[in-house]
Design a protein around this motif. Structure first.
Motif, short mmCIF file in Angstrom:
data_model
loop_
_atom_site.label_atom_id
_atom_site.label_comp_id
_atom_site.label_asym_id
_atom_site.label_seq_id
_atom_site.Cartn_x
_atom_site.Cartn_y
_atom_site.Cartn_z
N ARG A 1 -2.10 7.35 -10.46
CA ARG A 1 -2.61 6.32 -9.36
C ARG A 1 -2.58 5.00 -10.20
O ARG A 1 -3.03 5.04 -11.49
N PHE A 2 -2.12 3.83 -9.72
CA PHE A 2 -2.45 2.86 -10.35
C PHE A 2 -3.71 2.48 -10.15
O PHE A 2 -4.33 2.42 -9.04
N GLU A 3 -4.56 1.95 -11.10
CA GLU A 3 -5.91 1.75 -11.20
C GLU A 3 -6.20 0.15 -11.34
O GLU A 3 -5.64 -0.59 -12.01
N VAL B 1 2.73 6.19 -5.66
CA VAL B 1 2.60 6.62 -7.03
C VAL B 1 1.62 8.04 -7.18
O VAL B 1 2.09 8.73 -8.05
N SER B 2 0.81 8.04 -6.21
CA SER B 2 -0.02 9.31 -6.12
C SER B 2 0.81 10.59 -5.36
O SER B 2 0.74 11.55 -5.77
N ASN C 1 0.83 -1.21 0.06
CA ASN C 1 -0.08 -0.01 0.08
C ASN C 1 0.95 1.23 -0.10
O ASN C 1 0.53 2.35 -0.54
N LEU C 2 1.94 1.15 0.53
CA LEU C 2 2.81 2.43 0.62
C LEU C 2 3.16 2.61 -0.73
O LEU C 2 3.40 3.68 -1.03
N SER D 1 13.97 1.94 -3.46
CA SER D 1 13.48 1.32 -4.75
C SER D 1 12.63 2.31 -5.61
O SER D 1 12.68 2.53 -6.79
N GLN D 2 11.86 3.14 -4.74
CA GLN D 2 10.97 4.08 -5.63
C GLN D 2 12.04 5.15 -5.89
O GLN D 2 11.57 5.75 -7.23
#
Length: 428
Positions: free
Chosen positions: A270-272, A114-115, A108-109, A142-143
């Motif tokens: 956002r990943f959807e 992503v947002s 979730n983090l 990694s981000q």
């Protein structure tokens, strides 16, 4: 309050405890045929007795209804996760629409970043605390690599002062000010997993917003443990696991908070997935994503109801008791544990150093204790004698007397076992 290191006094405190009956609502492991003293609710909470029924209900619906359980079970599966939003909103200080439950914590983090991690130009740096929980460190590294940056440059760690165990809010604020317009995101653990220090989330969040950064919180050790006001503190996002203080079972589902000002935005990165699209049109299989008007827009797949069932069972207990009552007992039982440690320290002429802050506003359920002069053998002695605690190198034990199910007599008995373990070593 004047404490005494006697069993009679501990039993007196237990008689006064408004939550004492809730202890019987949990299942305790046994060692040598005796119920353990359990100090690791900060790692994995005990199982509530009502959990089995919640899981069995889903298993029965699956057996009786098969796929129709999505819509015709007593608690239909297709919107099962929505039942967790209201009780969770009370625990973390949010509007119900700002809560969703999905996946697990680090997943979730990553999804929330992503947002809320949107590096651009000179604004690309992330501020976190030094020696954050390893999973957070891996995630942040990694981000920034994914976005093409060097972690050694892009990640700014807030440091403790030399010789000190805890962070100073003033130093955190100075770091935020110094990074300034280069900062894209501040992401810190609300309660430090190692020392148990509680951060001033309200003040830090405001400081981050003042420099134009997003501010998020990893609440793994905070949710169900401390008073949170995520909405009023204007936090952008947060996520937490459910298996520590909220007793939902190993590796279970994660809660998320997304402030309402980010809802109803189609253009937010956002990943959807289809469980984030509008309920009214979800099964029309339309090609266009129509986000839910709340935090559920960050959902991807249909809810794992067998995981959510234990979480819902535990939240029933939280809803019954309330955070204020839990915090009231938490403060007293942790203070009594601190007193017991200091008394035993004097009796055995040893050196215990509590590295958790002594100020009530800076600590919660956990006390982290340096056992100077003692090694892992003492930890192993405690475990063999029915005290389930946690060892961290080099010689720290973490003690978390969760107020739902720990008793004051447990604190006294722990002190006696601890004393005997040290004396046995000295006499050997």
């Amino acid at each position: 309050m004047h404490f005494e290191n006697t069993r009679e006094f501990a039993l007196q405190l237990d008689q006064q405890d408004k939550l004492r009956e809730h202890r019987d609502q949990f299942l305790f492991p046994k060692i040598n045929g005796k119920q353990v003293i359990y100090f690791t609710g900060n790692s994995l909470g005990l199982q509530p007795k009502n959990t089995q029924k919640y899981v069995d209900d889903i298993m029965k619906d699956w057996a009786d209804l098969a796929v129709e359980g999505h819509f015709y079970a007593e608690k239909p599966w297709w919107d099962y996760h929505e039942r967790l939003a209201k009780p969770l909103s009370k625990i973390v200080g949010a509007n119900e629409a700002e809560i969703t439950v999905m996946n697990t914590l680090t997943v979730n983090l990553h999804l929330l970043m992503v947002s809320f991690y949107q590096p651009k130009g000179k604004r690309y740096k992330i501020i976190c605390e030094e020696k954050a929980f390893p999973s957070d460190q891996y995630m942040l590294n990694s981000q920034v690599r994914f976005h093409g940056y060097d972690p050694d440059d892009a990640i700014i760690e807030i440091k403790k002062r030399a010789g000190e165990h805890n962070f100073r809010t003033e130093d955190i604020l100075k770091t935020i000010e110094a990074v300034g317009e280069e900062c894209a995101l501040i992401l810190i653990g609300g309660v430090n997993y190692y020392t148990g220090q509680v951060f001033d989330m309200k003040t830090i969040t405001k400081a981050g917003h003042d420099i134009g950064a997003f501010v998020g919180w990893d609440l793994a050790h905070a949710a169900g443990n401390i008073k949170l006001e995520l909405h009023d503190w204007n936090v952008d996002f947060a996520a937490w696991c459910s298996y520590k203080y909220m007793n939902s079972g190993p590796g279970n589902a994660s809660g998320c908070f997304v402030h309402e000002r980010f809802h109803n935005k189609k253009d937010i990165p956002r990943f959807e997935g289809w469980w984030g699209t509008s309920k009214e049109t979800r099964f029309l299989m339309k090609p266009e994503f129509e986000p839910m008007p709340n935090a559920d827009a960050w959902q991807l797949s249909n809810a794992p109801v067998l995981s959510l069932a234990p979480y819902l069972a535990s939240l029933e207990l939280f809803d019954e008791v309330g955070m204020d009552a839990l915090i009231e007992k938490r403060n007293r039982i942790v203070s009594y544990l601190e007193f017991i440690l200091k008394e035993i320290d004097k009796e055995v002429d040893s050196t215990f150093e509590i590295i958790t802050p002594s100020a009530q506003k800076e600590r919660a359920t956990q006390l982290s204790v340096f056992l100077h002069g003692e090694g892992k053998a003492l930890f192993e002695y405690l475990m063999k004698n029915g005290v389930i605690t946690d060892w961290r190198e080099p010689n720290v034990i973490r003690l978390a007397p969760a107020p739902f199910y720990c008793s004051y007599e447990d604190m006294f008995e722990f002190g006696q076992i601890l004393k005997q373990g040290i004396l046995d070593k000295k006499n050997s």
